[in-house]
Write an enzyme that holds these catalytic residues in place. Structure first.
Site, PDB file in Angstrom:
ATOM      1  N   GLY A  53       3.329   4.817   8.216  1.00  0.00           N
ATOM      2  CA  GLY A  53       3.049   4.809   9.647  1.00  0.00           C
ATOM      3  C   GLY A  53       3.581   3.553  10.314  1.00  0.00           C
ATOM      4  O   GLY A  53       4.039   2.613   9.656  1.00  0.00           O
ATOM      5  N   VAL A  54       3.467   3.526  11.633  1.00  0.00           N
ATOM      6  CA  VAL A  54       4.031   2.407  12.392  1.00  0.00           C
ATOM      7  C   VAL A  54       3.258   1.113  12.164  1.00  0.00           C
ATOM      8  O   VAL A  54       3.850   0.022  12.158  1.00  0.00           O
ATOM      9  CB  VAL A  54       4.104   2.751  13.899  1.00  0.00           C
ATOM     10  CG1 VAL A  54       2.704   2.947  14.491  1.00  0.00           C
ATOM     11  CG2 VAL A  54       4.869   1.685  14.672  1.00  0.00           C
ATOM     12  N   ASP A  55       1.950   1.178  11.969  1.00  0.00           N
ATOM     13  CA  ASP A  55       1.144  -0.039  11.857  1.00  0.00           C
ATOM     14  C   ASP A  55       1.473  -0.838  10.597  1.00  0.00           C
ATOM     15  O   ASP A  55       1.747  -2.037  10.658  1.00  0.00           O
ATOM     16  CB  ASP A  55      -0.347   0.306  11.894  1.00  0.00           C
ATOM     17  CG  ASP A  55      -0.748   0.992  13.192  1.00  0.00           C
ATOM     18  OD1 ASP A  55      -0.192   0.637  14.240  1.00  0.00           O
ATOM     19  OD2 ASP A  55      -1.609   1.882  13.141  1.00  0.00           O
ATOM     20  N   SER A  56       1.437  -0.186   9.439  1.00  0.00           N
ATOM     21  CA  SER A  56       1.746  -0.902   8.202  1.00  0.00           C
ATOM     22  C   SER A  56       3.218  -1.291   8.136  1.00  0.00           C
ATOM     23  O   SER A  56       3.570  -2.317   7.543  1.00  0.00           O
ATOM     24  CB  SER A  56       1.354  -0.061   6.979  1.00  0.00           C
ATOM     25  OG  SER A  56       2.013   1.189   6.973  1.00  0.00           O
ATOM     26  N   CYS A  99     -13.105   4.505   0.574  1.00  0.00           N
ATOM     27  CA  CYS A  99     -11.711   4.378   0.150  1.00  0.00           C
ATOM     28  C   CYS A  99     -11.203   2.959   0.373  1.00  0.00           C
ATOM     29  O   CYS A  99     -10.529   2.388  -0.490  1.00  0.00           O
ATOM     30  CB  CYS A  99     -10.838   5.371   0.918  1.00  0.00           C
ATOM     31  SG  CYS A  99      -9.088   5.298   0.489  1.00  0.00           S
ATOM     32  N   GLY A 149      -2.237  -2.538   7.473  1.00  0.00           N
ATOM     33  CA  GLY A 149      -1.921  -2.360   8.886  1.00  0.00           C
ATOM     34  C   GLY A 149      -3.150  -2.065   9.725  1.00  0.00           C
ATOM     35  O   GLY A 149      -3.043  -1.436  10.785  1.00  0.00           O
ATOM     36  N   CYS A 180      -7.585  12.506   4.976  1.00  0.00           N
ATOM     37  CA  CYS A 180      -6.285  12.787   4.370  1.00  0.00           C
ATOM     38  C   CYS A 180      -6.320  13.914   3.353  1.00  0.00           C
ATOM     39  O   CYS A 180      -5.354  14.676   3.224  1.00  0.00           O
ATOM     40  CB  CYS A 180      -5.712  11.520   3.733  1.00  0.00           C
ATOM     41  SG  CYS A 180      -6.693  10.856   2.361  1.00  0.00           S
TER      42      CYS A 180
END
Length: 220
Positions: free
Chosen positions: A18-21, A100, A124, A197
């Protein structure tokens, strides 16, 4: 001595694709860390509905860091999926993301980081960590309450907080996307993932029924 003092500090970042990590990995590299990206495989692609390692690997190549895909399915099943089913069957509402984070995204990732000689990990998440005057570490809200994820991190241990960096916690979501766009990351416009997920269709009841049937051979 001079050569040793200039050695970059090694850090492992969990990369979900994803964009954050992805932006977090870039920011850490810009800060001078020796960054290694890791995508944690927690369930089969057929079950989770996607393979996060593909985008993560492409991003790692784009920003020039090594990337590994590591199998954590056993840890995820025992600590998250089995817990999820057990809590519902006991009449309680589980919070799989909190569990998790504590036992897989942190505990298992820290263990893997130690194996390759890294003292720190990063994620992230939109949160910040502060060391208090008494030496203890505290979780702080991110720079903007419009995107804050401290609610899912409250049970991290002192050791986990001490060894963690969360670079995107100092930014808003729009700022992170802008950074990703500026450096041309392919995931800059990738939508956020909201569902659990391992139950991508949101049908928790069917998931629990199928899991119990596989484990015991009995119908609920």
């Amino acid at each position: 001595f001079e050569e040793e003092s200039m050695k970059k500090e090694k850090i492992v970042i969990g990369m979900s694709g994803g964009v954050d990590s992805s932006a977090a990995a870039y920011l850490l590299k810009e800060e001078g860390y020796d960054v290694t990206g890791v995508t944690m495989i927690t369930c089969d692609e057929a079950q989770c509905g996607q393979d996060p390692s593909k985008d993560a690997k492409k991003v790692a190549d784009e920003i020039g860091i090594p990337h590994y895909t590591v199998d954590f399915r056993n840890q995820f099943k025992s600590n998250v999926m089995d817990y999820f089913c057990r809590e519902y069957l006991e009449g309680r509402t589980p919070n799989p993301c909190v569990v998790c984070n504590r036992f897989v995204k942190w505990e298992a990732l820290l263990g893997w980081a130690k194996e390759i000689g890294a003292d720190l990990i990063a994620t992230g998440h939109y949160a910040r960590i502060e060391q208090l005057p008494n030496g203890r570490y505290a979780l702080r809200r991110s720079a903007t309450q419009a995107k804050d994820q401290t609610y899912a991190l409250y049970n991290l241990t002192q050791e986990q907080l001490e060894r963690t960096l969360m670079p995107v916690g100092a930014y808003s979501k729009d700022e992170i996307r802008a950074i990703a766009e500026r450096i041309g990351l392919l995931v800059a416009d990738k939508p956020d993932s909201q569902d659990i997920c391992f139950v991508p269709d949101g049908d928790y009841a069917s998931f629990i029924e199928e899991t119990v049937k596989k484990q015991t051979g009995q119908e609920l």
